[in-house]
Design an enzyme around this catalytic site. Structure first.
Site, PDB file in Angstrom:
ATOM      1  N   GLU A 149       0.795  -1.241   0.000  1.00  0.00           N
ATOM      2  CA  GLU A 149       0.000   0.000   0.000  1.00  0.00           C
ATOM      3  C   GLU A 149       0.826   1.289   0.000  1.00  0.00           C
ATOM      4  O   GLU A 149       0.668   2.127   0.886  1.00  0.00           O
ATOM      5  CB  GLU A 149      -0.952  -0.017   1.200  1.00  0.00           C
ATOM      6  CG  GLU A 149      -1.832  -1.254   1.235  1.00  0.00           C
ATOM      7  CD  GLU A 149      -2.746  -1.315   2.460  1.00  0.00           C
ATOM      8  OE1 GLU A 149      -2.525  -0.552   3.408  1.00  0.00           O
ATOM      9  OE2 GLU A 149      -3.671  -2.140   2.463  1.00  0.00           O
ATOM     10  N   GLU A 254      -6.054 -10.976  -0.962  1.00  0.00           N
ATOM     11  CA  GLU A 254      -6.798 -10.792   0.295  1.00  0.00           C
ATOM     12  C   GLU A 254      -8.297 -10.782   0.018  1.00  0.00           C
ATOM     13  O   GLU A 254      -9.029  -9.897   0.454  1.00  0.00           O
ATOM     14  CB  GLU A 254      -6.392  -9.477   0.978  1.00  0.00           C
ATOM     15  CG  GLU A 254      -4.901  -9.331   1.180  1.00  0.00           C
ATOM     16  CD  GLU A 254      -4.510  -8.091   1.981  1.00  0.00           C
ATOM     17  OE1 GLU A 254      -5.377  -7.443   2.596  1.00  0.00           O
ATOM     18  OE2 GLU A 254      -3.302  -7.769   1.997  1.00  0.00           O
TER      19      GLU A 254
HETATM   20  C1  GLA Z   1      -4.813  -4.669   4.447  1.00  0.00           C
HETATM   21  C2  GLA Z   1      -3.599  -5.482   4.864  1.00  0.00           C
HETATM   22  C3  GLA Z   1      -3.974  -6.744   5.570  1.00  0.00           C
HETATM   23  C4  GLA Z   1      -5.097  -6.538   6.558  1.00  0.00           C
HETATM   24  C5  GLA Z   1      -6.254  -5.872   5.869  1.00  0.00           C
HETATM   25  C6  GLA Z   1      -7.451  -5.664   6.755  1.00  0.00           C
HETATM   26  O1  GLA Z   1      -5.432  -5.133   3.359  1.00  0.00           O
HETATM   27  O2  GLA Z   1      -2.756  -5.801   3.799  1.00  0.00           O
HETATM   28  O3  GLA Z   1      -2.862  -7.233   6.237  1.00  0.00           O
HETATM   29  O4  GLA Z   1      -4.641  -5.756   7.624  1.00  0.00           O
HETATM   30  O5  GLA Z   1      -5.804  -4.606   5.425  1.00  0.00           O
HETATM   31  O6  GLA Z   1      -7.264  -5.750   8.098  1.00  0.00           O
END
Ligand code: GLA
Length: 362
Positions: A149, A254
């Site tokens: 990010e 994710e």
């Molecule tokens: C981001 C992070 C994850 C997790 C999510 C939600 O996507 O990469 O590790 O923390 O947020 O909690």
């Protein structure tokens, strides 16, 4: 003294095919594991992991604040168990994550008197962290989210201590250190909300810039924290095509699909009780049970997403869910705490949902 016998795991998906077999010619199928799951406290969930998944990611235990909470202090106990678990099941093991603006303790950026440290000192801390954590699992953790990010919705570098103290090349440095720490590991850049065009373009610029400097990036992770209608499939396809021009593997890292109304995933954290009664109903509409109509919409959405991944199977190496069952999901408590969401393929009792069956049938 009464000895409680260890609970044996129940295979709550008996009679269902294993997801990893359904997609064996397409990509790996994975799940992110919580600390309790890694420690063996959720045998039913782990029975699902062993049956359905061939890659795992740790939800939290390899984040800086967990694995390296104080200067010179590393907690490797849970991570050791996580890696052993993946090896026992012959899984593709992911490390998440080395450099991130979040869940990184303040001390990383400060000297002992709390004053900000300089570029060289922070680079040295970054190097030491990456070498220590990656080094411990060299050859055993197969792929790492090196930087998480770094780009904003506007396509700029996100403001962070990394950026402020080191400068824009902190990303490049993280990849260089990671490559040195384990030359054989796959190295990834991980990001969310690619539907914002400038963000997607910003990530493409960033990766191209690394490539032009001879830094190898093996993959881009699309987090995939989605909603029933957002983003539309054609938007996801459009950024998949744009990212694939980088010539690197793509992965969904994710995945979860909230069944609740759209609310930005990175909004400021609030408690549902701070909303008035009407907004509480709007943002937490199914506190007891998910109506069949929404359950079916969730199943259709999952089927549409997997049909898209399969259509582009030449571009994807992996699809990982952010969790196993509904009760575990962060979407119950972030950004709005105290809601009941239904984002996963398995329900709160680890039973497969219609979304599971819909994916199997695509
Ligand atoms: C981001 C992070 C994850 C997790 C999510 C939600 O996507 O990469 O590790 O923390 O947020 O909690």
């Amino acid at each position: 003294m009464i000895n409680t016998p260890a609970r044996t795991a129940t295979n709550l998906s008996a009679g269902r095919p294993a997801l990893k077999n359904i997609f064996k010619d397409d990509f790996y199928i994975g799940a992110a594991l919580s600390l309790d799951q890694i420690l063996g406290k959720e045998p039913d969930a782990m029975a699902l992991v062993e049956k359905h998944f061939n890659t795992i990611t740790p939800e939290n235990i390899l984040k800086w604040e967990e694995v390296h909470p104080a200067p010179g202090k590393y907690n490797f106990e849970a991570a050791d168990r996580y890696v052993a678990l993946g090896e026992k099941n012959k899984m593709f093991i992911i490390g998440h994550t080395l450099v991130w603006f979040h869940q990184t303790p303040d001390w990383v950026f400060q000297d002992t008197s709390g004053k900000p440290i300089g570029r060289e000192a922070l680079l040295e801390r970054m190097r030491e962290h990456i070498f220590t954590v990656m080094g411990r699992y060299k050859g055993r953790i197969h792929g790492w989210d090196v930087v998480n990010e770094a780009i904003t919705a506007e396509g700029q570098f996100r403001k962070s201590k990394w950026l402020e103290i080191i400068g824009e090349d902190y990303v490049l440095k993280a990849f260089e250190f990671a490559r040195q720490a384990d030359p054989d590991a796959q190295l990834y850049y991980n990001e969310y909300d690619f539907e914002y065009r400038p963000k997607c373009e910003g990530v493409i610029r960033l990766i191209k810039n690394l490539q032009s400097k001879g830094v190898r990036v093996d993959g881009v992770g699309i987090q995939g924290h989605w909603f029933l209608d957002h983003p539309p499939i054609h938007e996801i396809e459009s950024y998949v095509l744009a990212l694939s021009q980088l010539g690197v593997k793509l992965m969904i890292t994710e995945m979860d699909v909230s069944a609740l109304p759209y609310y930005p995933v990175d909004a400021k954290a609030v408690d549902i009780s701070s909303f008035d009664a009407e907004s509480q109903k709007k943002h937490n509409p199914y506190p007891e049970v998910l109506p069949d109509s929404v359950q079916n919409a969730l199943a259709r959405r999952y089927a549409d997403l997997f049909a898209l991944f399969r259509k582009h199977r030449d571009k994807f190496s992996r699809v990982t869910f952010w969790g196993i069952h509904d009760a575990q999901s962060w979407r119950n408590y972030l950004p709005i705490r105290g809601r009941t969401d239904y984002p996963m393929l398995f329900d709160r009792h680890c039973k497969p949902k219609p979304a599971f069956d819909a994916i199997v049938k695509i």
